[in-house]
Motif scaffolding. Structure first.
Motif, PDB file in Angstrom:
ATOM      1  N   LEU A   1       4.321  78.428  -0.577  1.00 51.44           N
ATOM      2  CA  LEU A   1       3.606  78.939  -1.754  1.00 51.44           C
ATOM      3  C   LEU A   1       2.167  79.328  -1.418  1.00 51.44           C
ATOM      4  N   LEU A   2       1.487  78.508  -0.617  1.00 52.67           N
ATOM      5  CA  LEU A   2       0.104  78.826  -0.237  1.00 52.67           C
ATOM      6  C   LEU A   2       0.035  80.090   0.614  1.00 52.67           C
ATOM      7  N   GLU A   3       0.964  80.236   1.539  1.00 49.97           N
ATOM      8  CA  GLU A   3       0.984  81.446   2.369  1.00 49.97           C
ATOM      9  C   GLU A   3       1.263  82.684   1.528  1.00 49.97           C
ATOM     10  N   GLU A   4       2.164  82.571   0.561  1.00 47.41           N
ATOM     11  CA  GLU A   4       2.441  83.710  -0.316  1.00 47.41           C
ATOM     12  C   GLU A   4       1.237  84.019  -1.201  1.00 47.41           C
TER      13      GLU A   4
ATOM     14  N   PHE B   1      -2.146  90.027  -6.926  1.00 45.57           N
ATOM     15  CA  PHE B   1      -2.446  89.548  -8.266  1.00 45.57           C
ATOM     16  C   PHE B   1      -1.733  88.233  -8.493  1.00 45.57           C
ATOM     17  N   GLY B   2      -2.386  87.313  -9.150  1.00 47.37           N
ATOM     18  CA  GLY B   2      -1.758  86.068  -9.539  1.00 47.37           C
ATOM     19  C   GLY B   2      -1.634  85.082  -8.398  1.00 47.37           C
ATOM     20  N   ALA B   3      -1.119  83.907  -8.757  1.00 45.36           N
ATOM     21  CA  ALA B   3      -0.939  82.846  -7.774  1.00 45.36           C
ATOM     22  C   ALA B   3       0.150  81.895  -8.242  1.00 45.36           C
ATOM     23  N   PHE B   4       0.805  81.276  -7.271  1.00 47.99           N
ATOM     24  CA  PHE B   4       1.775  80.231  -7.552  1.00 47.99           C
ATOM     25  C   PHE B   4       1.035  78.918  -7.769  1.00 47.99           C
ATOM     26  N   SER B   5       1.618  78.068  -8.613  1.00 46.40           N
ATOM     27  CA  SER B   5       1.077  76.726  -8.814  1.00 46.40           C
ATOM     28  C   SER B   5       2.229  75.811  -9.237  1.00 46.40           C
ATOM     29  N   LEU B   6       1.943  74.519  -9.229  1.00 45.55           N
ATOM     30  CA  LEU B   6       2.872  73.519  -9.738  1.00 45.55           C
ATOM     31  C   LEU B   6       2.252  72.895 -10.968  1.00 45.55           C
ATOM     32  N   ASP B   7       3.043  72.720 -12.024  1.00 46.21           N
ATOM     33  CA  ASP B   7       2.514  72.007 -13.181  1.00 46.21           C
ATOM     34  C   ASP B   7       2.788  70.513 -13.006  1.00 46.21           C
TER      35      ASP B   7
ATOM     36  N   VAL C   1      10.654  78.517 -10.893  1.00 47.23           N
ATOM     37  CA  VAL C   1      11.745  77.591 -10.583  1.00 47.23           C
ATOM     38  C   VAL C   1      11.369  76.209 -11.094  1.00 47.23           C
ATOM     39  N   SER C   2      12.343  75.522 -11.667  1.00 44.42           N
ATOM     40  CA  SER C   2      12.170  74.128 -12.086  1.00 44.42           C
ATOM     41  C   SER C   2      13.122  73.270 -11.281  1.00 44.42           C
ATOM     42  N   GLY C   3      12.661  72.101 -10.892  1.00 48.47           N
ATOM     43  CA  GLY C   3      13.527  71.160 -10.196  1.00 48.47           C
ATOM     44  C   GLY C   3      13.673  71.389  -8.712  1.00 48.47           C
ATOM     45  N   ALA C   4      12.822  72.220  -8.122  1.00 50.05           N
ATOM     46  CA  ALA C   4      12.876  72.408  -6.671  1.00 50.05           C
ATOM     47  C   ALA C   4      12.419  71.121  -5.989  1.00 50.05           C
ATOM     48  N   THR C   5      12.885  70.901  -4.785  1.00 46.56           N
ATOM     49  CA  THR C   5      12.430  69.765  -4.008  1.00 46.56           C
ATOM     50  C   THR C   5      11.049  70.107  -3.451  1.00 46.56           C
ATOM     51  N   VAL C   6      10.041  69.377  -3.942  1.00 44.21           N
ATOM     52  CA  VAL C   6       8.665  69.651  -3.522  1.00 44.21           C
ATOM     53  C   VAL C   6       8.438  68.975  -2.172  1.00 44.21           C
ATOM     54  N   THR C   7       8.361  69.812  -1.157  1.00 42.98           N
ATOM     55  CA  THR C   7       8.180  69.349   0.218  1.00 42.98           C
ATOM     56  C   THR C   7       6.936  70.000   0.800  1.00 42.98           C
ATOM     57  N   PRO C   8       6.448  69.478   1.917  1.00 46.94           N
ATOM     58  CA  PRO C   8       5.330  70.163   2.587  1.00 46.94           C
ATOM     59  C   PRO C   8       5.679  71.614   2.936  1.00 46.94           C
ATOM     60  N   GLU C   9       6.950  71.871   3.259  1.00 50.02           N
ATOM     61  CA  GLU C   9       7.366  73.235   3.592  1.00 50.02           C
ATOM     62  C   GLU C   9       7.270  74.158   2.373  1.00 50.02           C
ATOM     63  N   LEU C  10       7.667  73.662   1.202  1.00 53.62           N
ATOM     64  CA  LEU C  10       7.536  74.456  -0.020  1.00 53.62           C
ATOM     65  C   LEU C  10       6.069  74.727  -0.322  1.00 53.62           C
ATOM     66  N   MET C  11       5.236  73.708  -0.219  1.00 54.92           N
ATOM     67  CA  MET C  11       3.805  73.889  -0.506  1.00 54.92           C
ATOM     68  C   MET C  11       3.184  74.907   0.458  1.00 54.92           C
TER      69      MET C  11
END
Length: 165
Positions: free
Chosen positions: A82-85, A91-97, A69-79
């Motif tokens: 992603l960390l919980e997932e 396999f793999g991991a989520f990250s923000l560029d 996803v691009s343009g999501a509102t980066v909030t503590p809830e989103l972070m």
């Protein structure tokens, strides 16, 4: 072990040829190679999967990734989401560029890469990104990768063995 381990030296060019062969054997023509670059691109559902080969010490890394996803509102809830997932995914991991894009990535060592390992990484990245792009966009806003690309009609969808036509 002390000192630097001896490893087989593998060039980006050698690994690119190996990846190209494995992709062709596993996915037919679903992946296209970027002209003059060690990058491959394929589509699965609403996801665009990228495979890039880079130098890594005396070896190479094969990075299999998707912009989720691009343009999501980066909030503590989103972070936190992603960390919980990341904690439960196998396999793999989520990250923000640096531009706030949510990416799902899995990296493989080029010199030891085999076809099954690459195939598994492609499936994991494609299916995970395809599942989570809808969830993240709905909950936190932003656009899925496919929503941003108008020319994808020219790219074949990855064949996951489904008999649907």
């Amino acid at each position: 072990m002390s000192g630097k381990e001896e490893r087989e030296t593998t060039s980006v060019s050698e690994t690119t040829k190996k990846v190209e062969k494995f992709l062709k054997e596993s996915f037919g023509n679903a992946f296209k190679k970027a002209r003059g670059k060690p990058i491959f691109v394929g589509r699965s559902g609403s996801t665009i999967v990228y495979i890039s080969i880079i130098e890594w010490d005396s070896d190479t890394l094969v990075n299999v990734f998707a912009f989720v996803v691009s343009g999501a509102t980066v909030t503590p809830e989103l972070m936190e989401f992603l960390l919980e997932e990341n904690h439960v995914l196998r396999f793999g991991a989520f990250s923000l560029d640096g531009e706030g894009n949510i990416i799902f990535r899995h990296s493989l060592v080029g010199s030891t890469l085999d076809k099954k390992e690459l195939e598994s990484a492609v499936y994991a990245v494609a299916l995970t990104a395809d599942e989570y792009d809808d969830i993240i966009a709905k909950e936190f806003g932003g656009l899925r990768a496919i929503d941003q690309v108008e020319l994808m009609d020219e790219t074949e969808d990855l064949d996951w063995g489904n008999s649907e036509s």
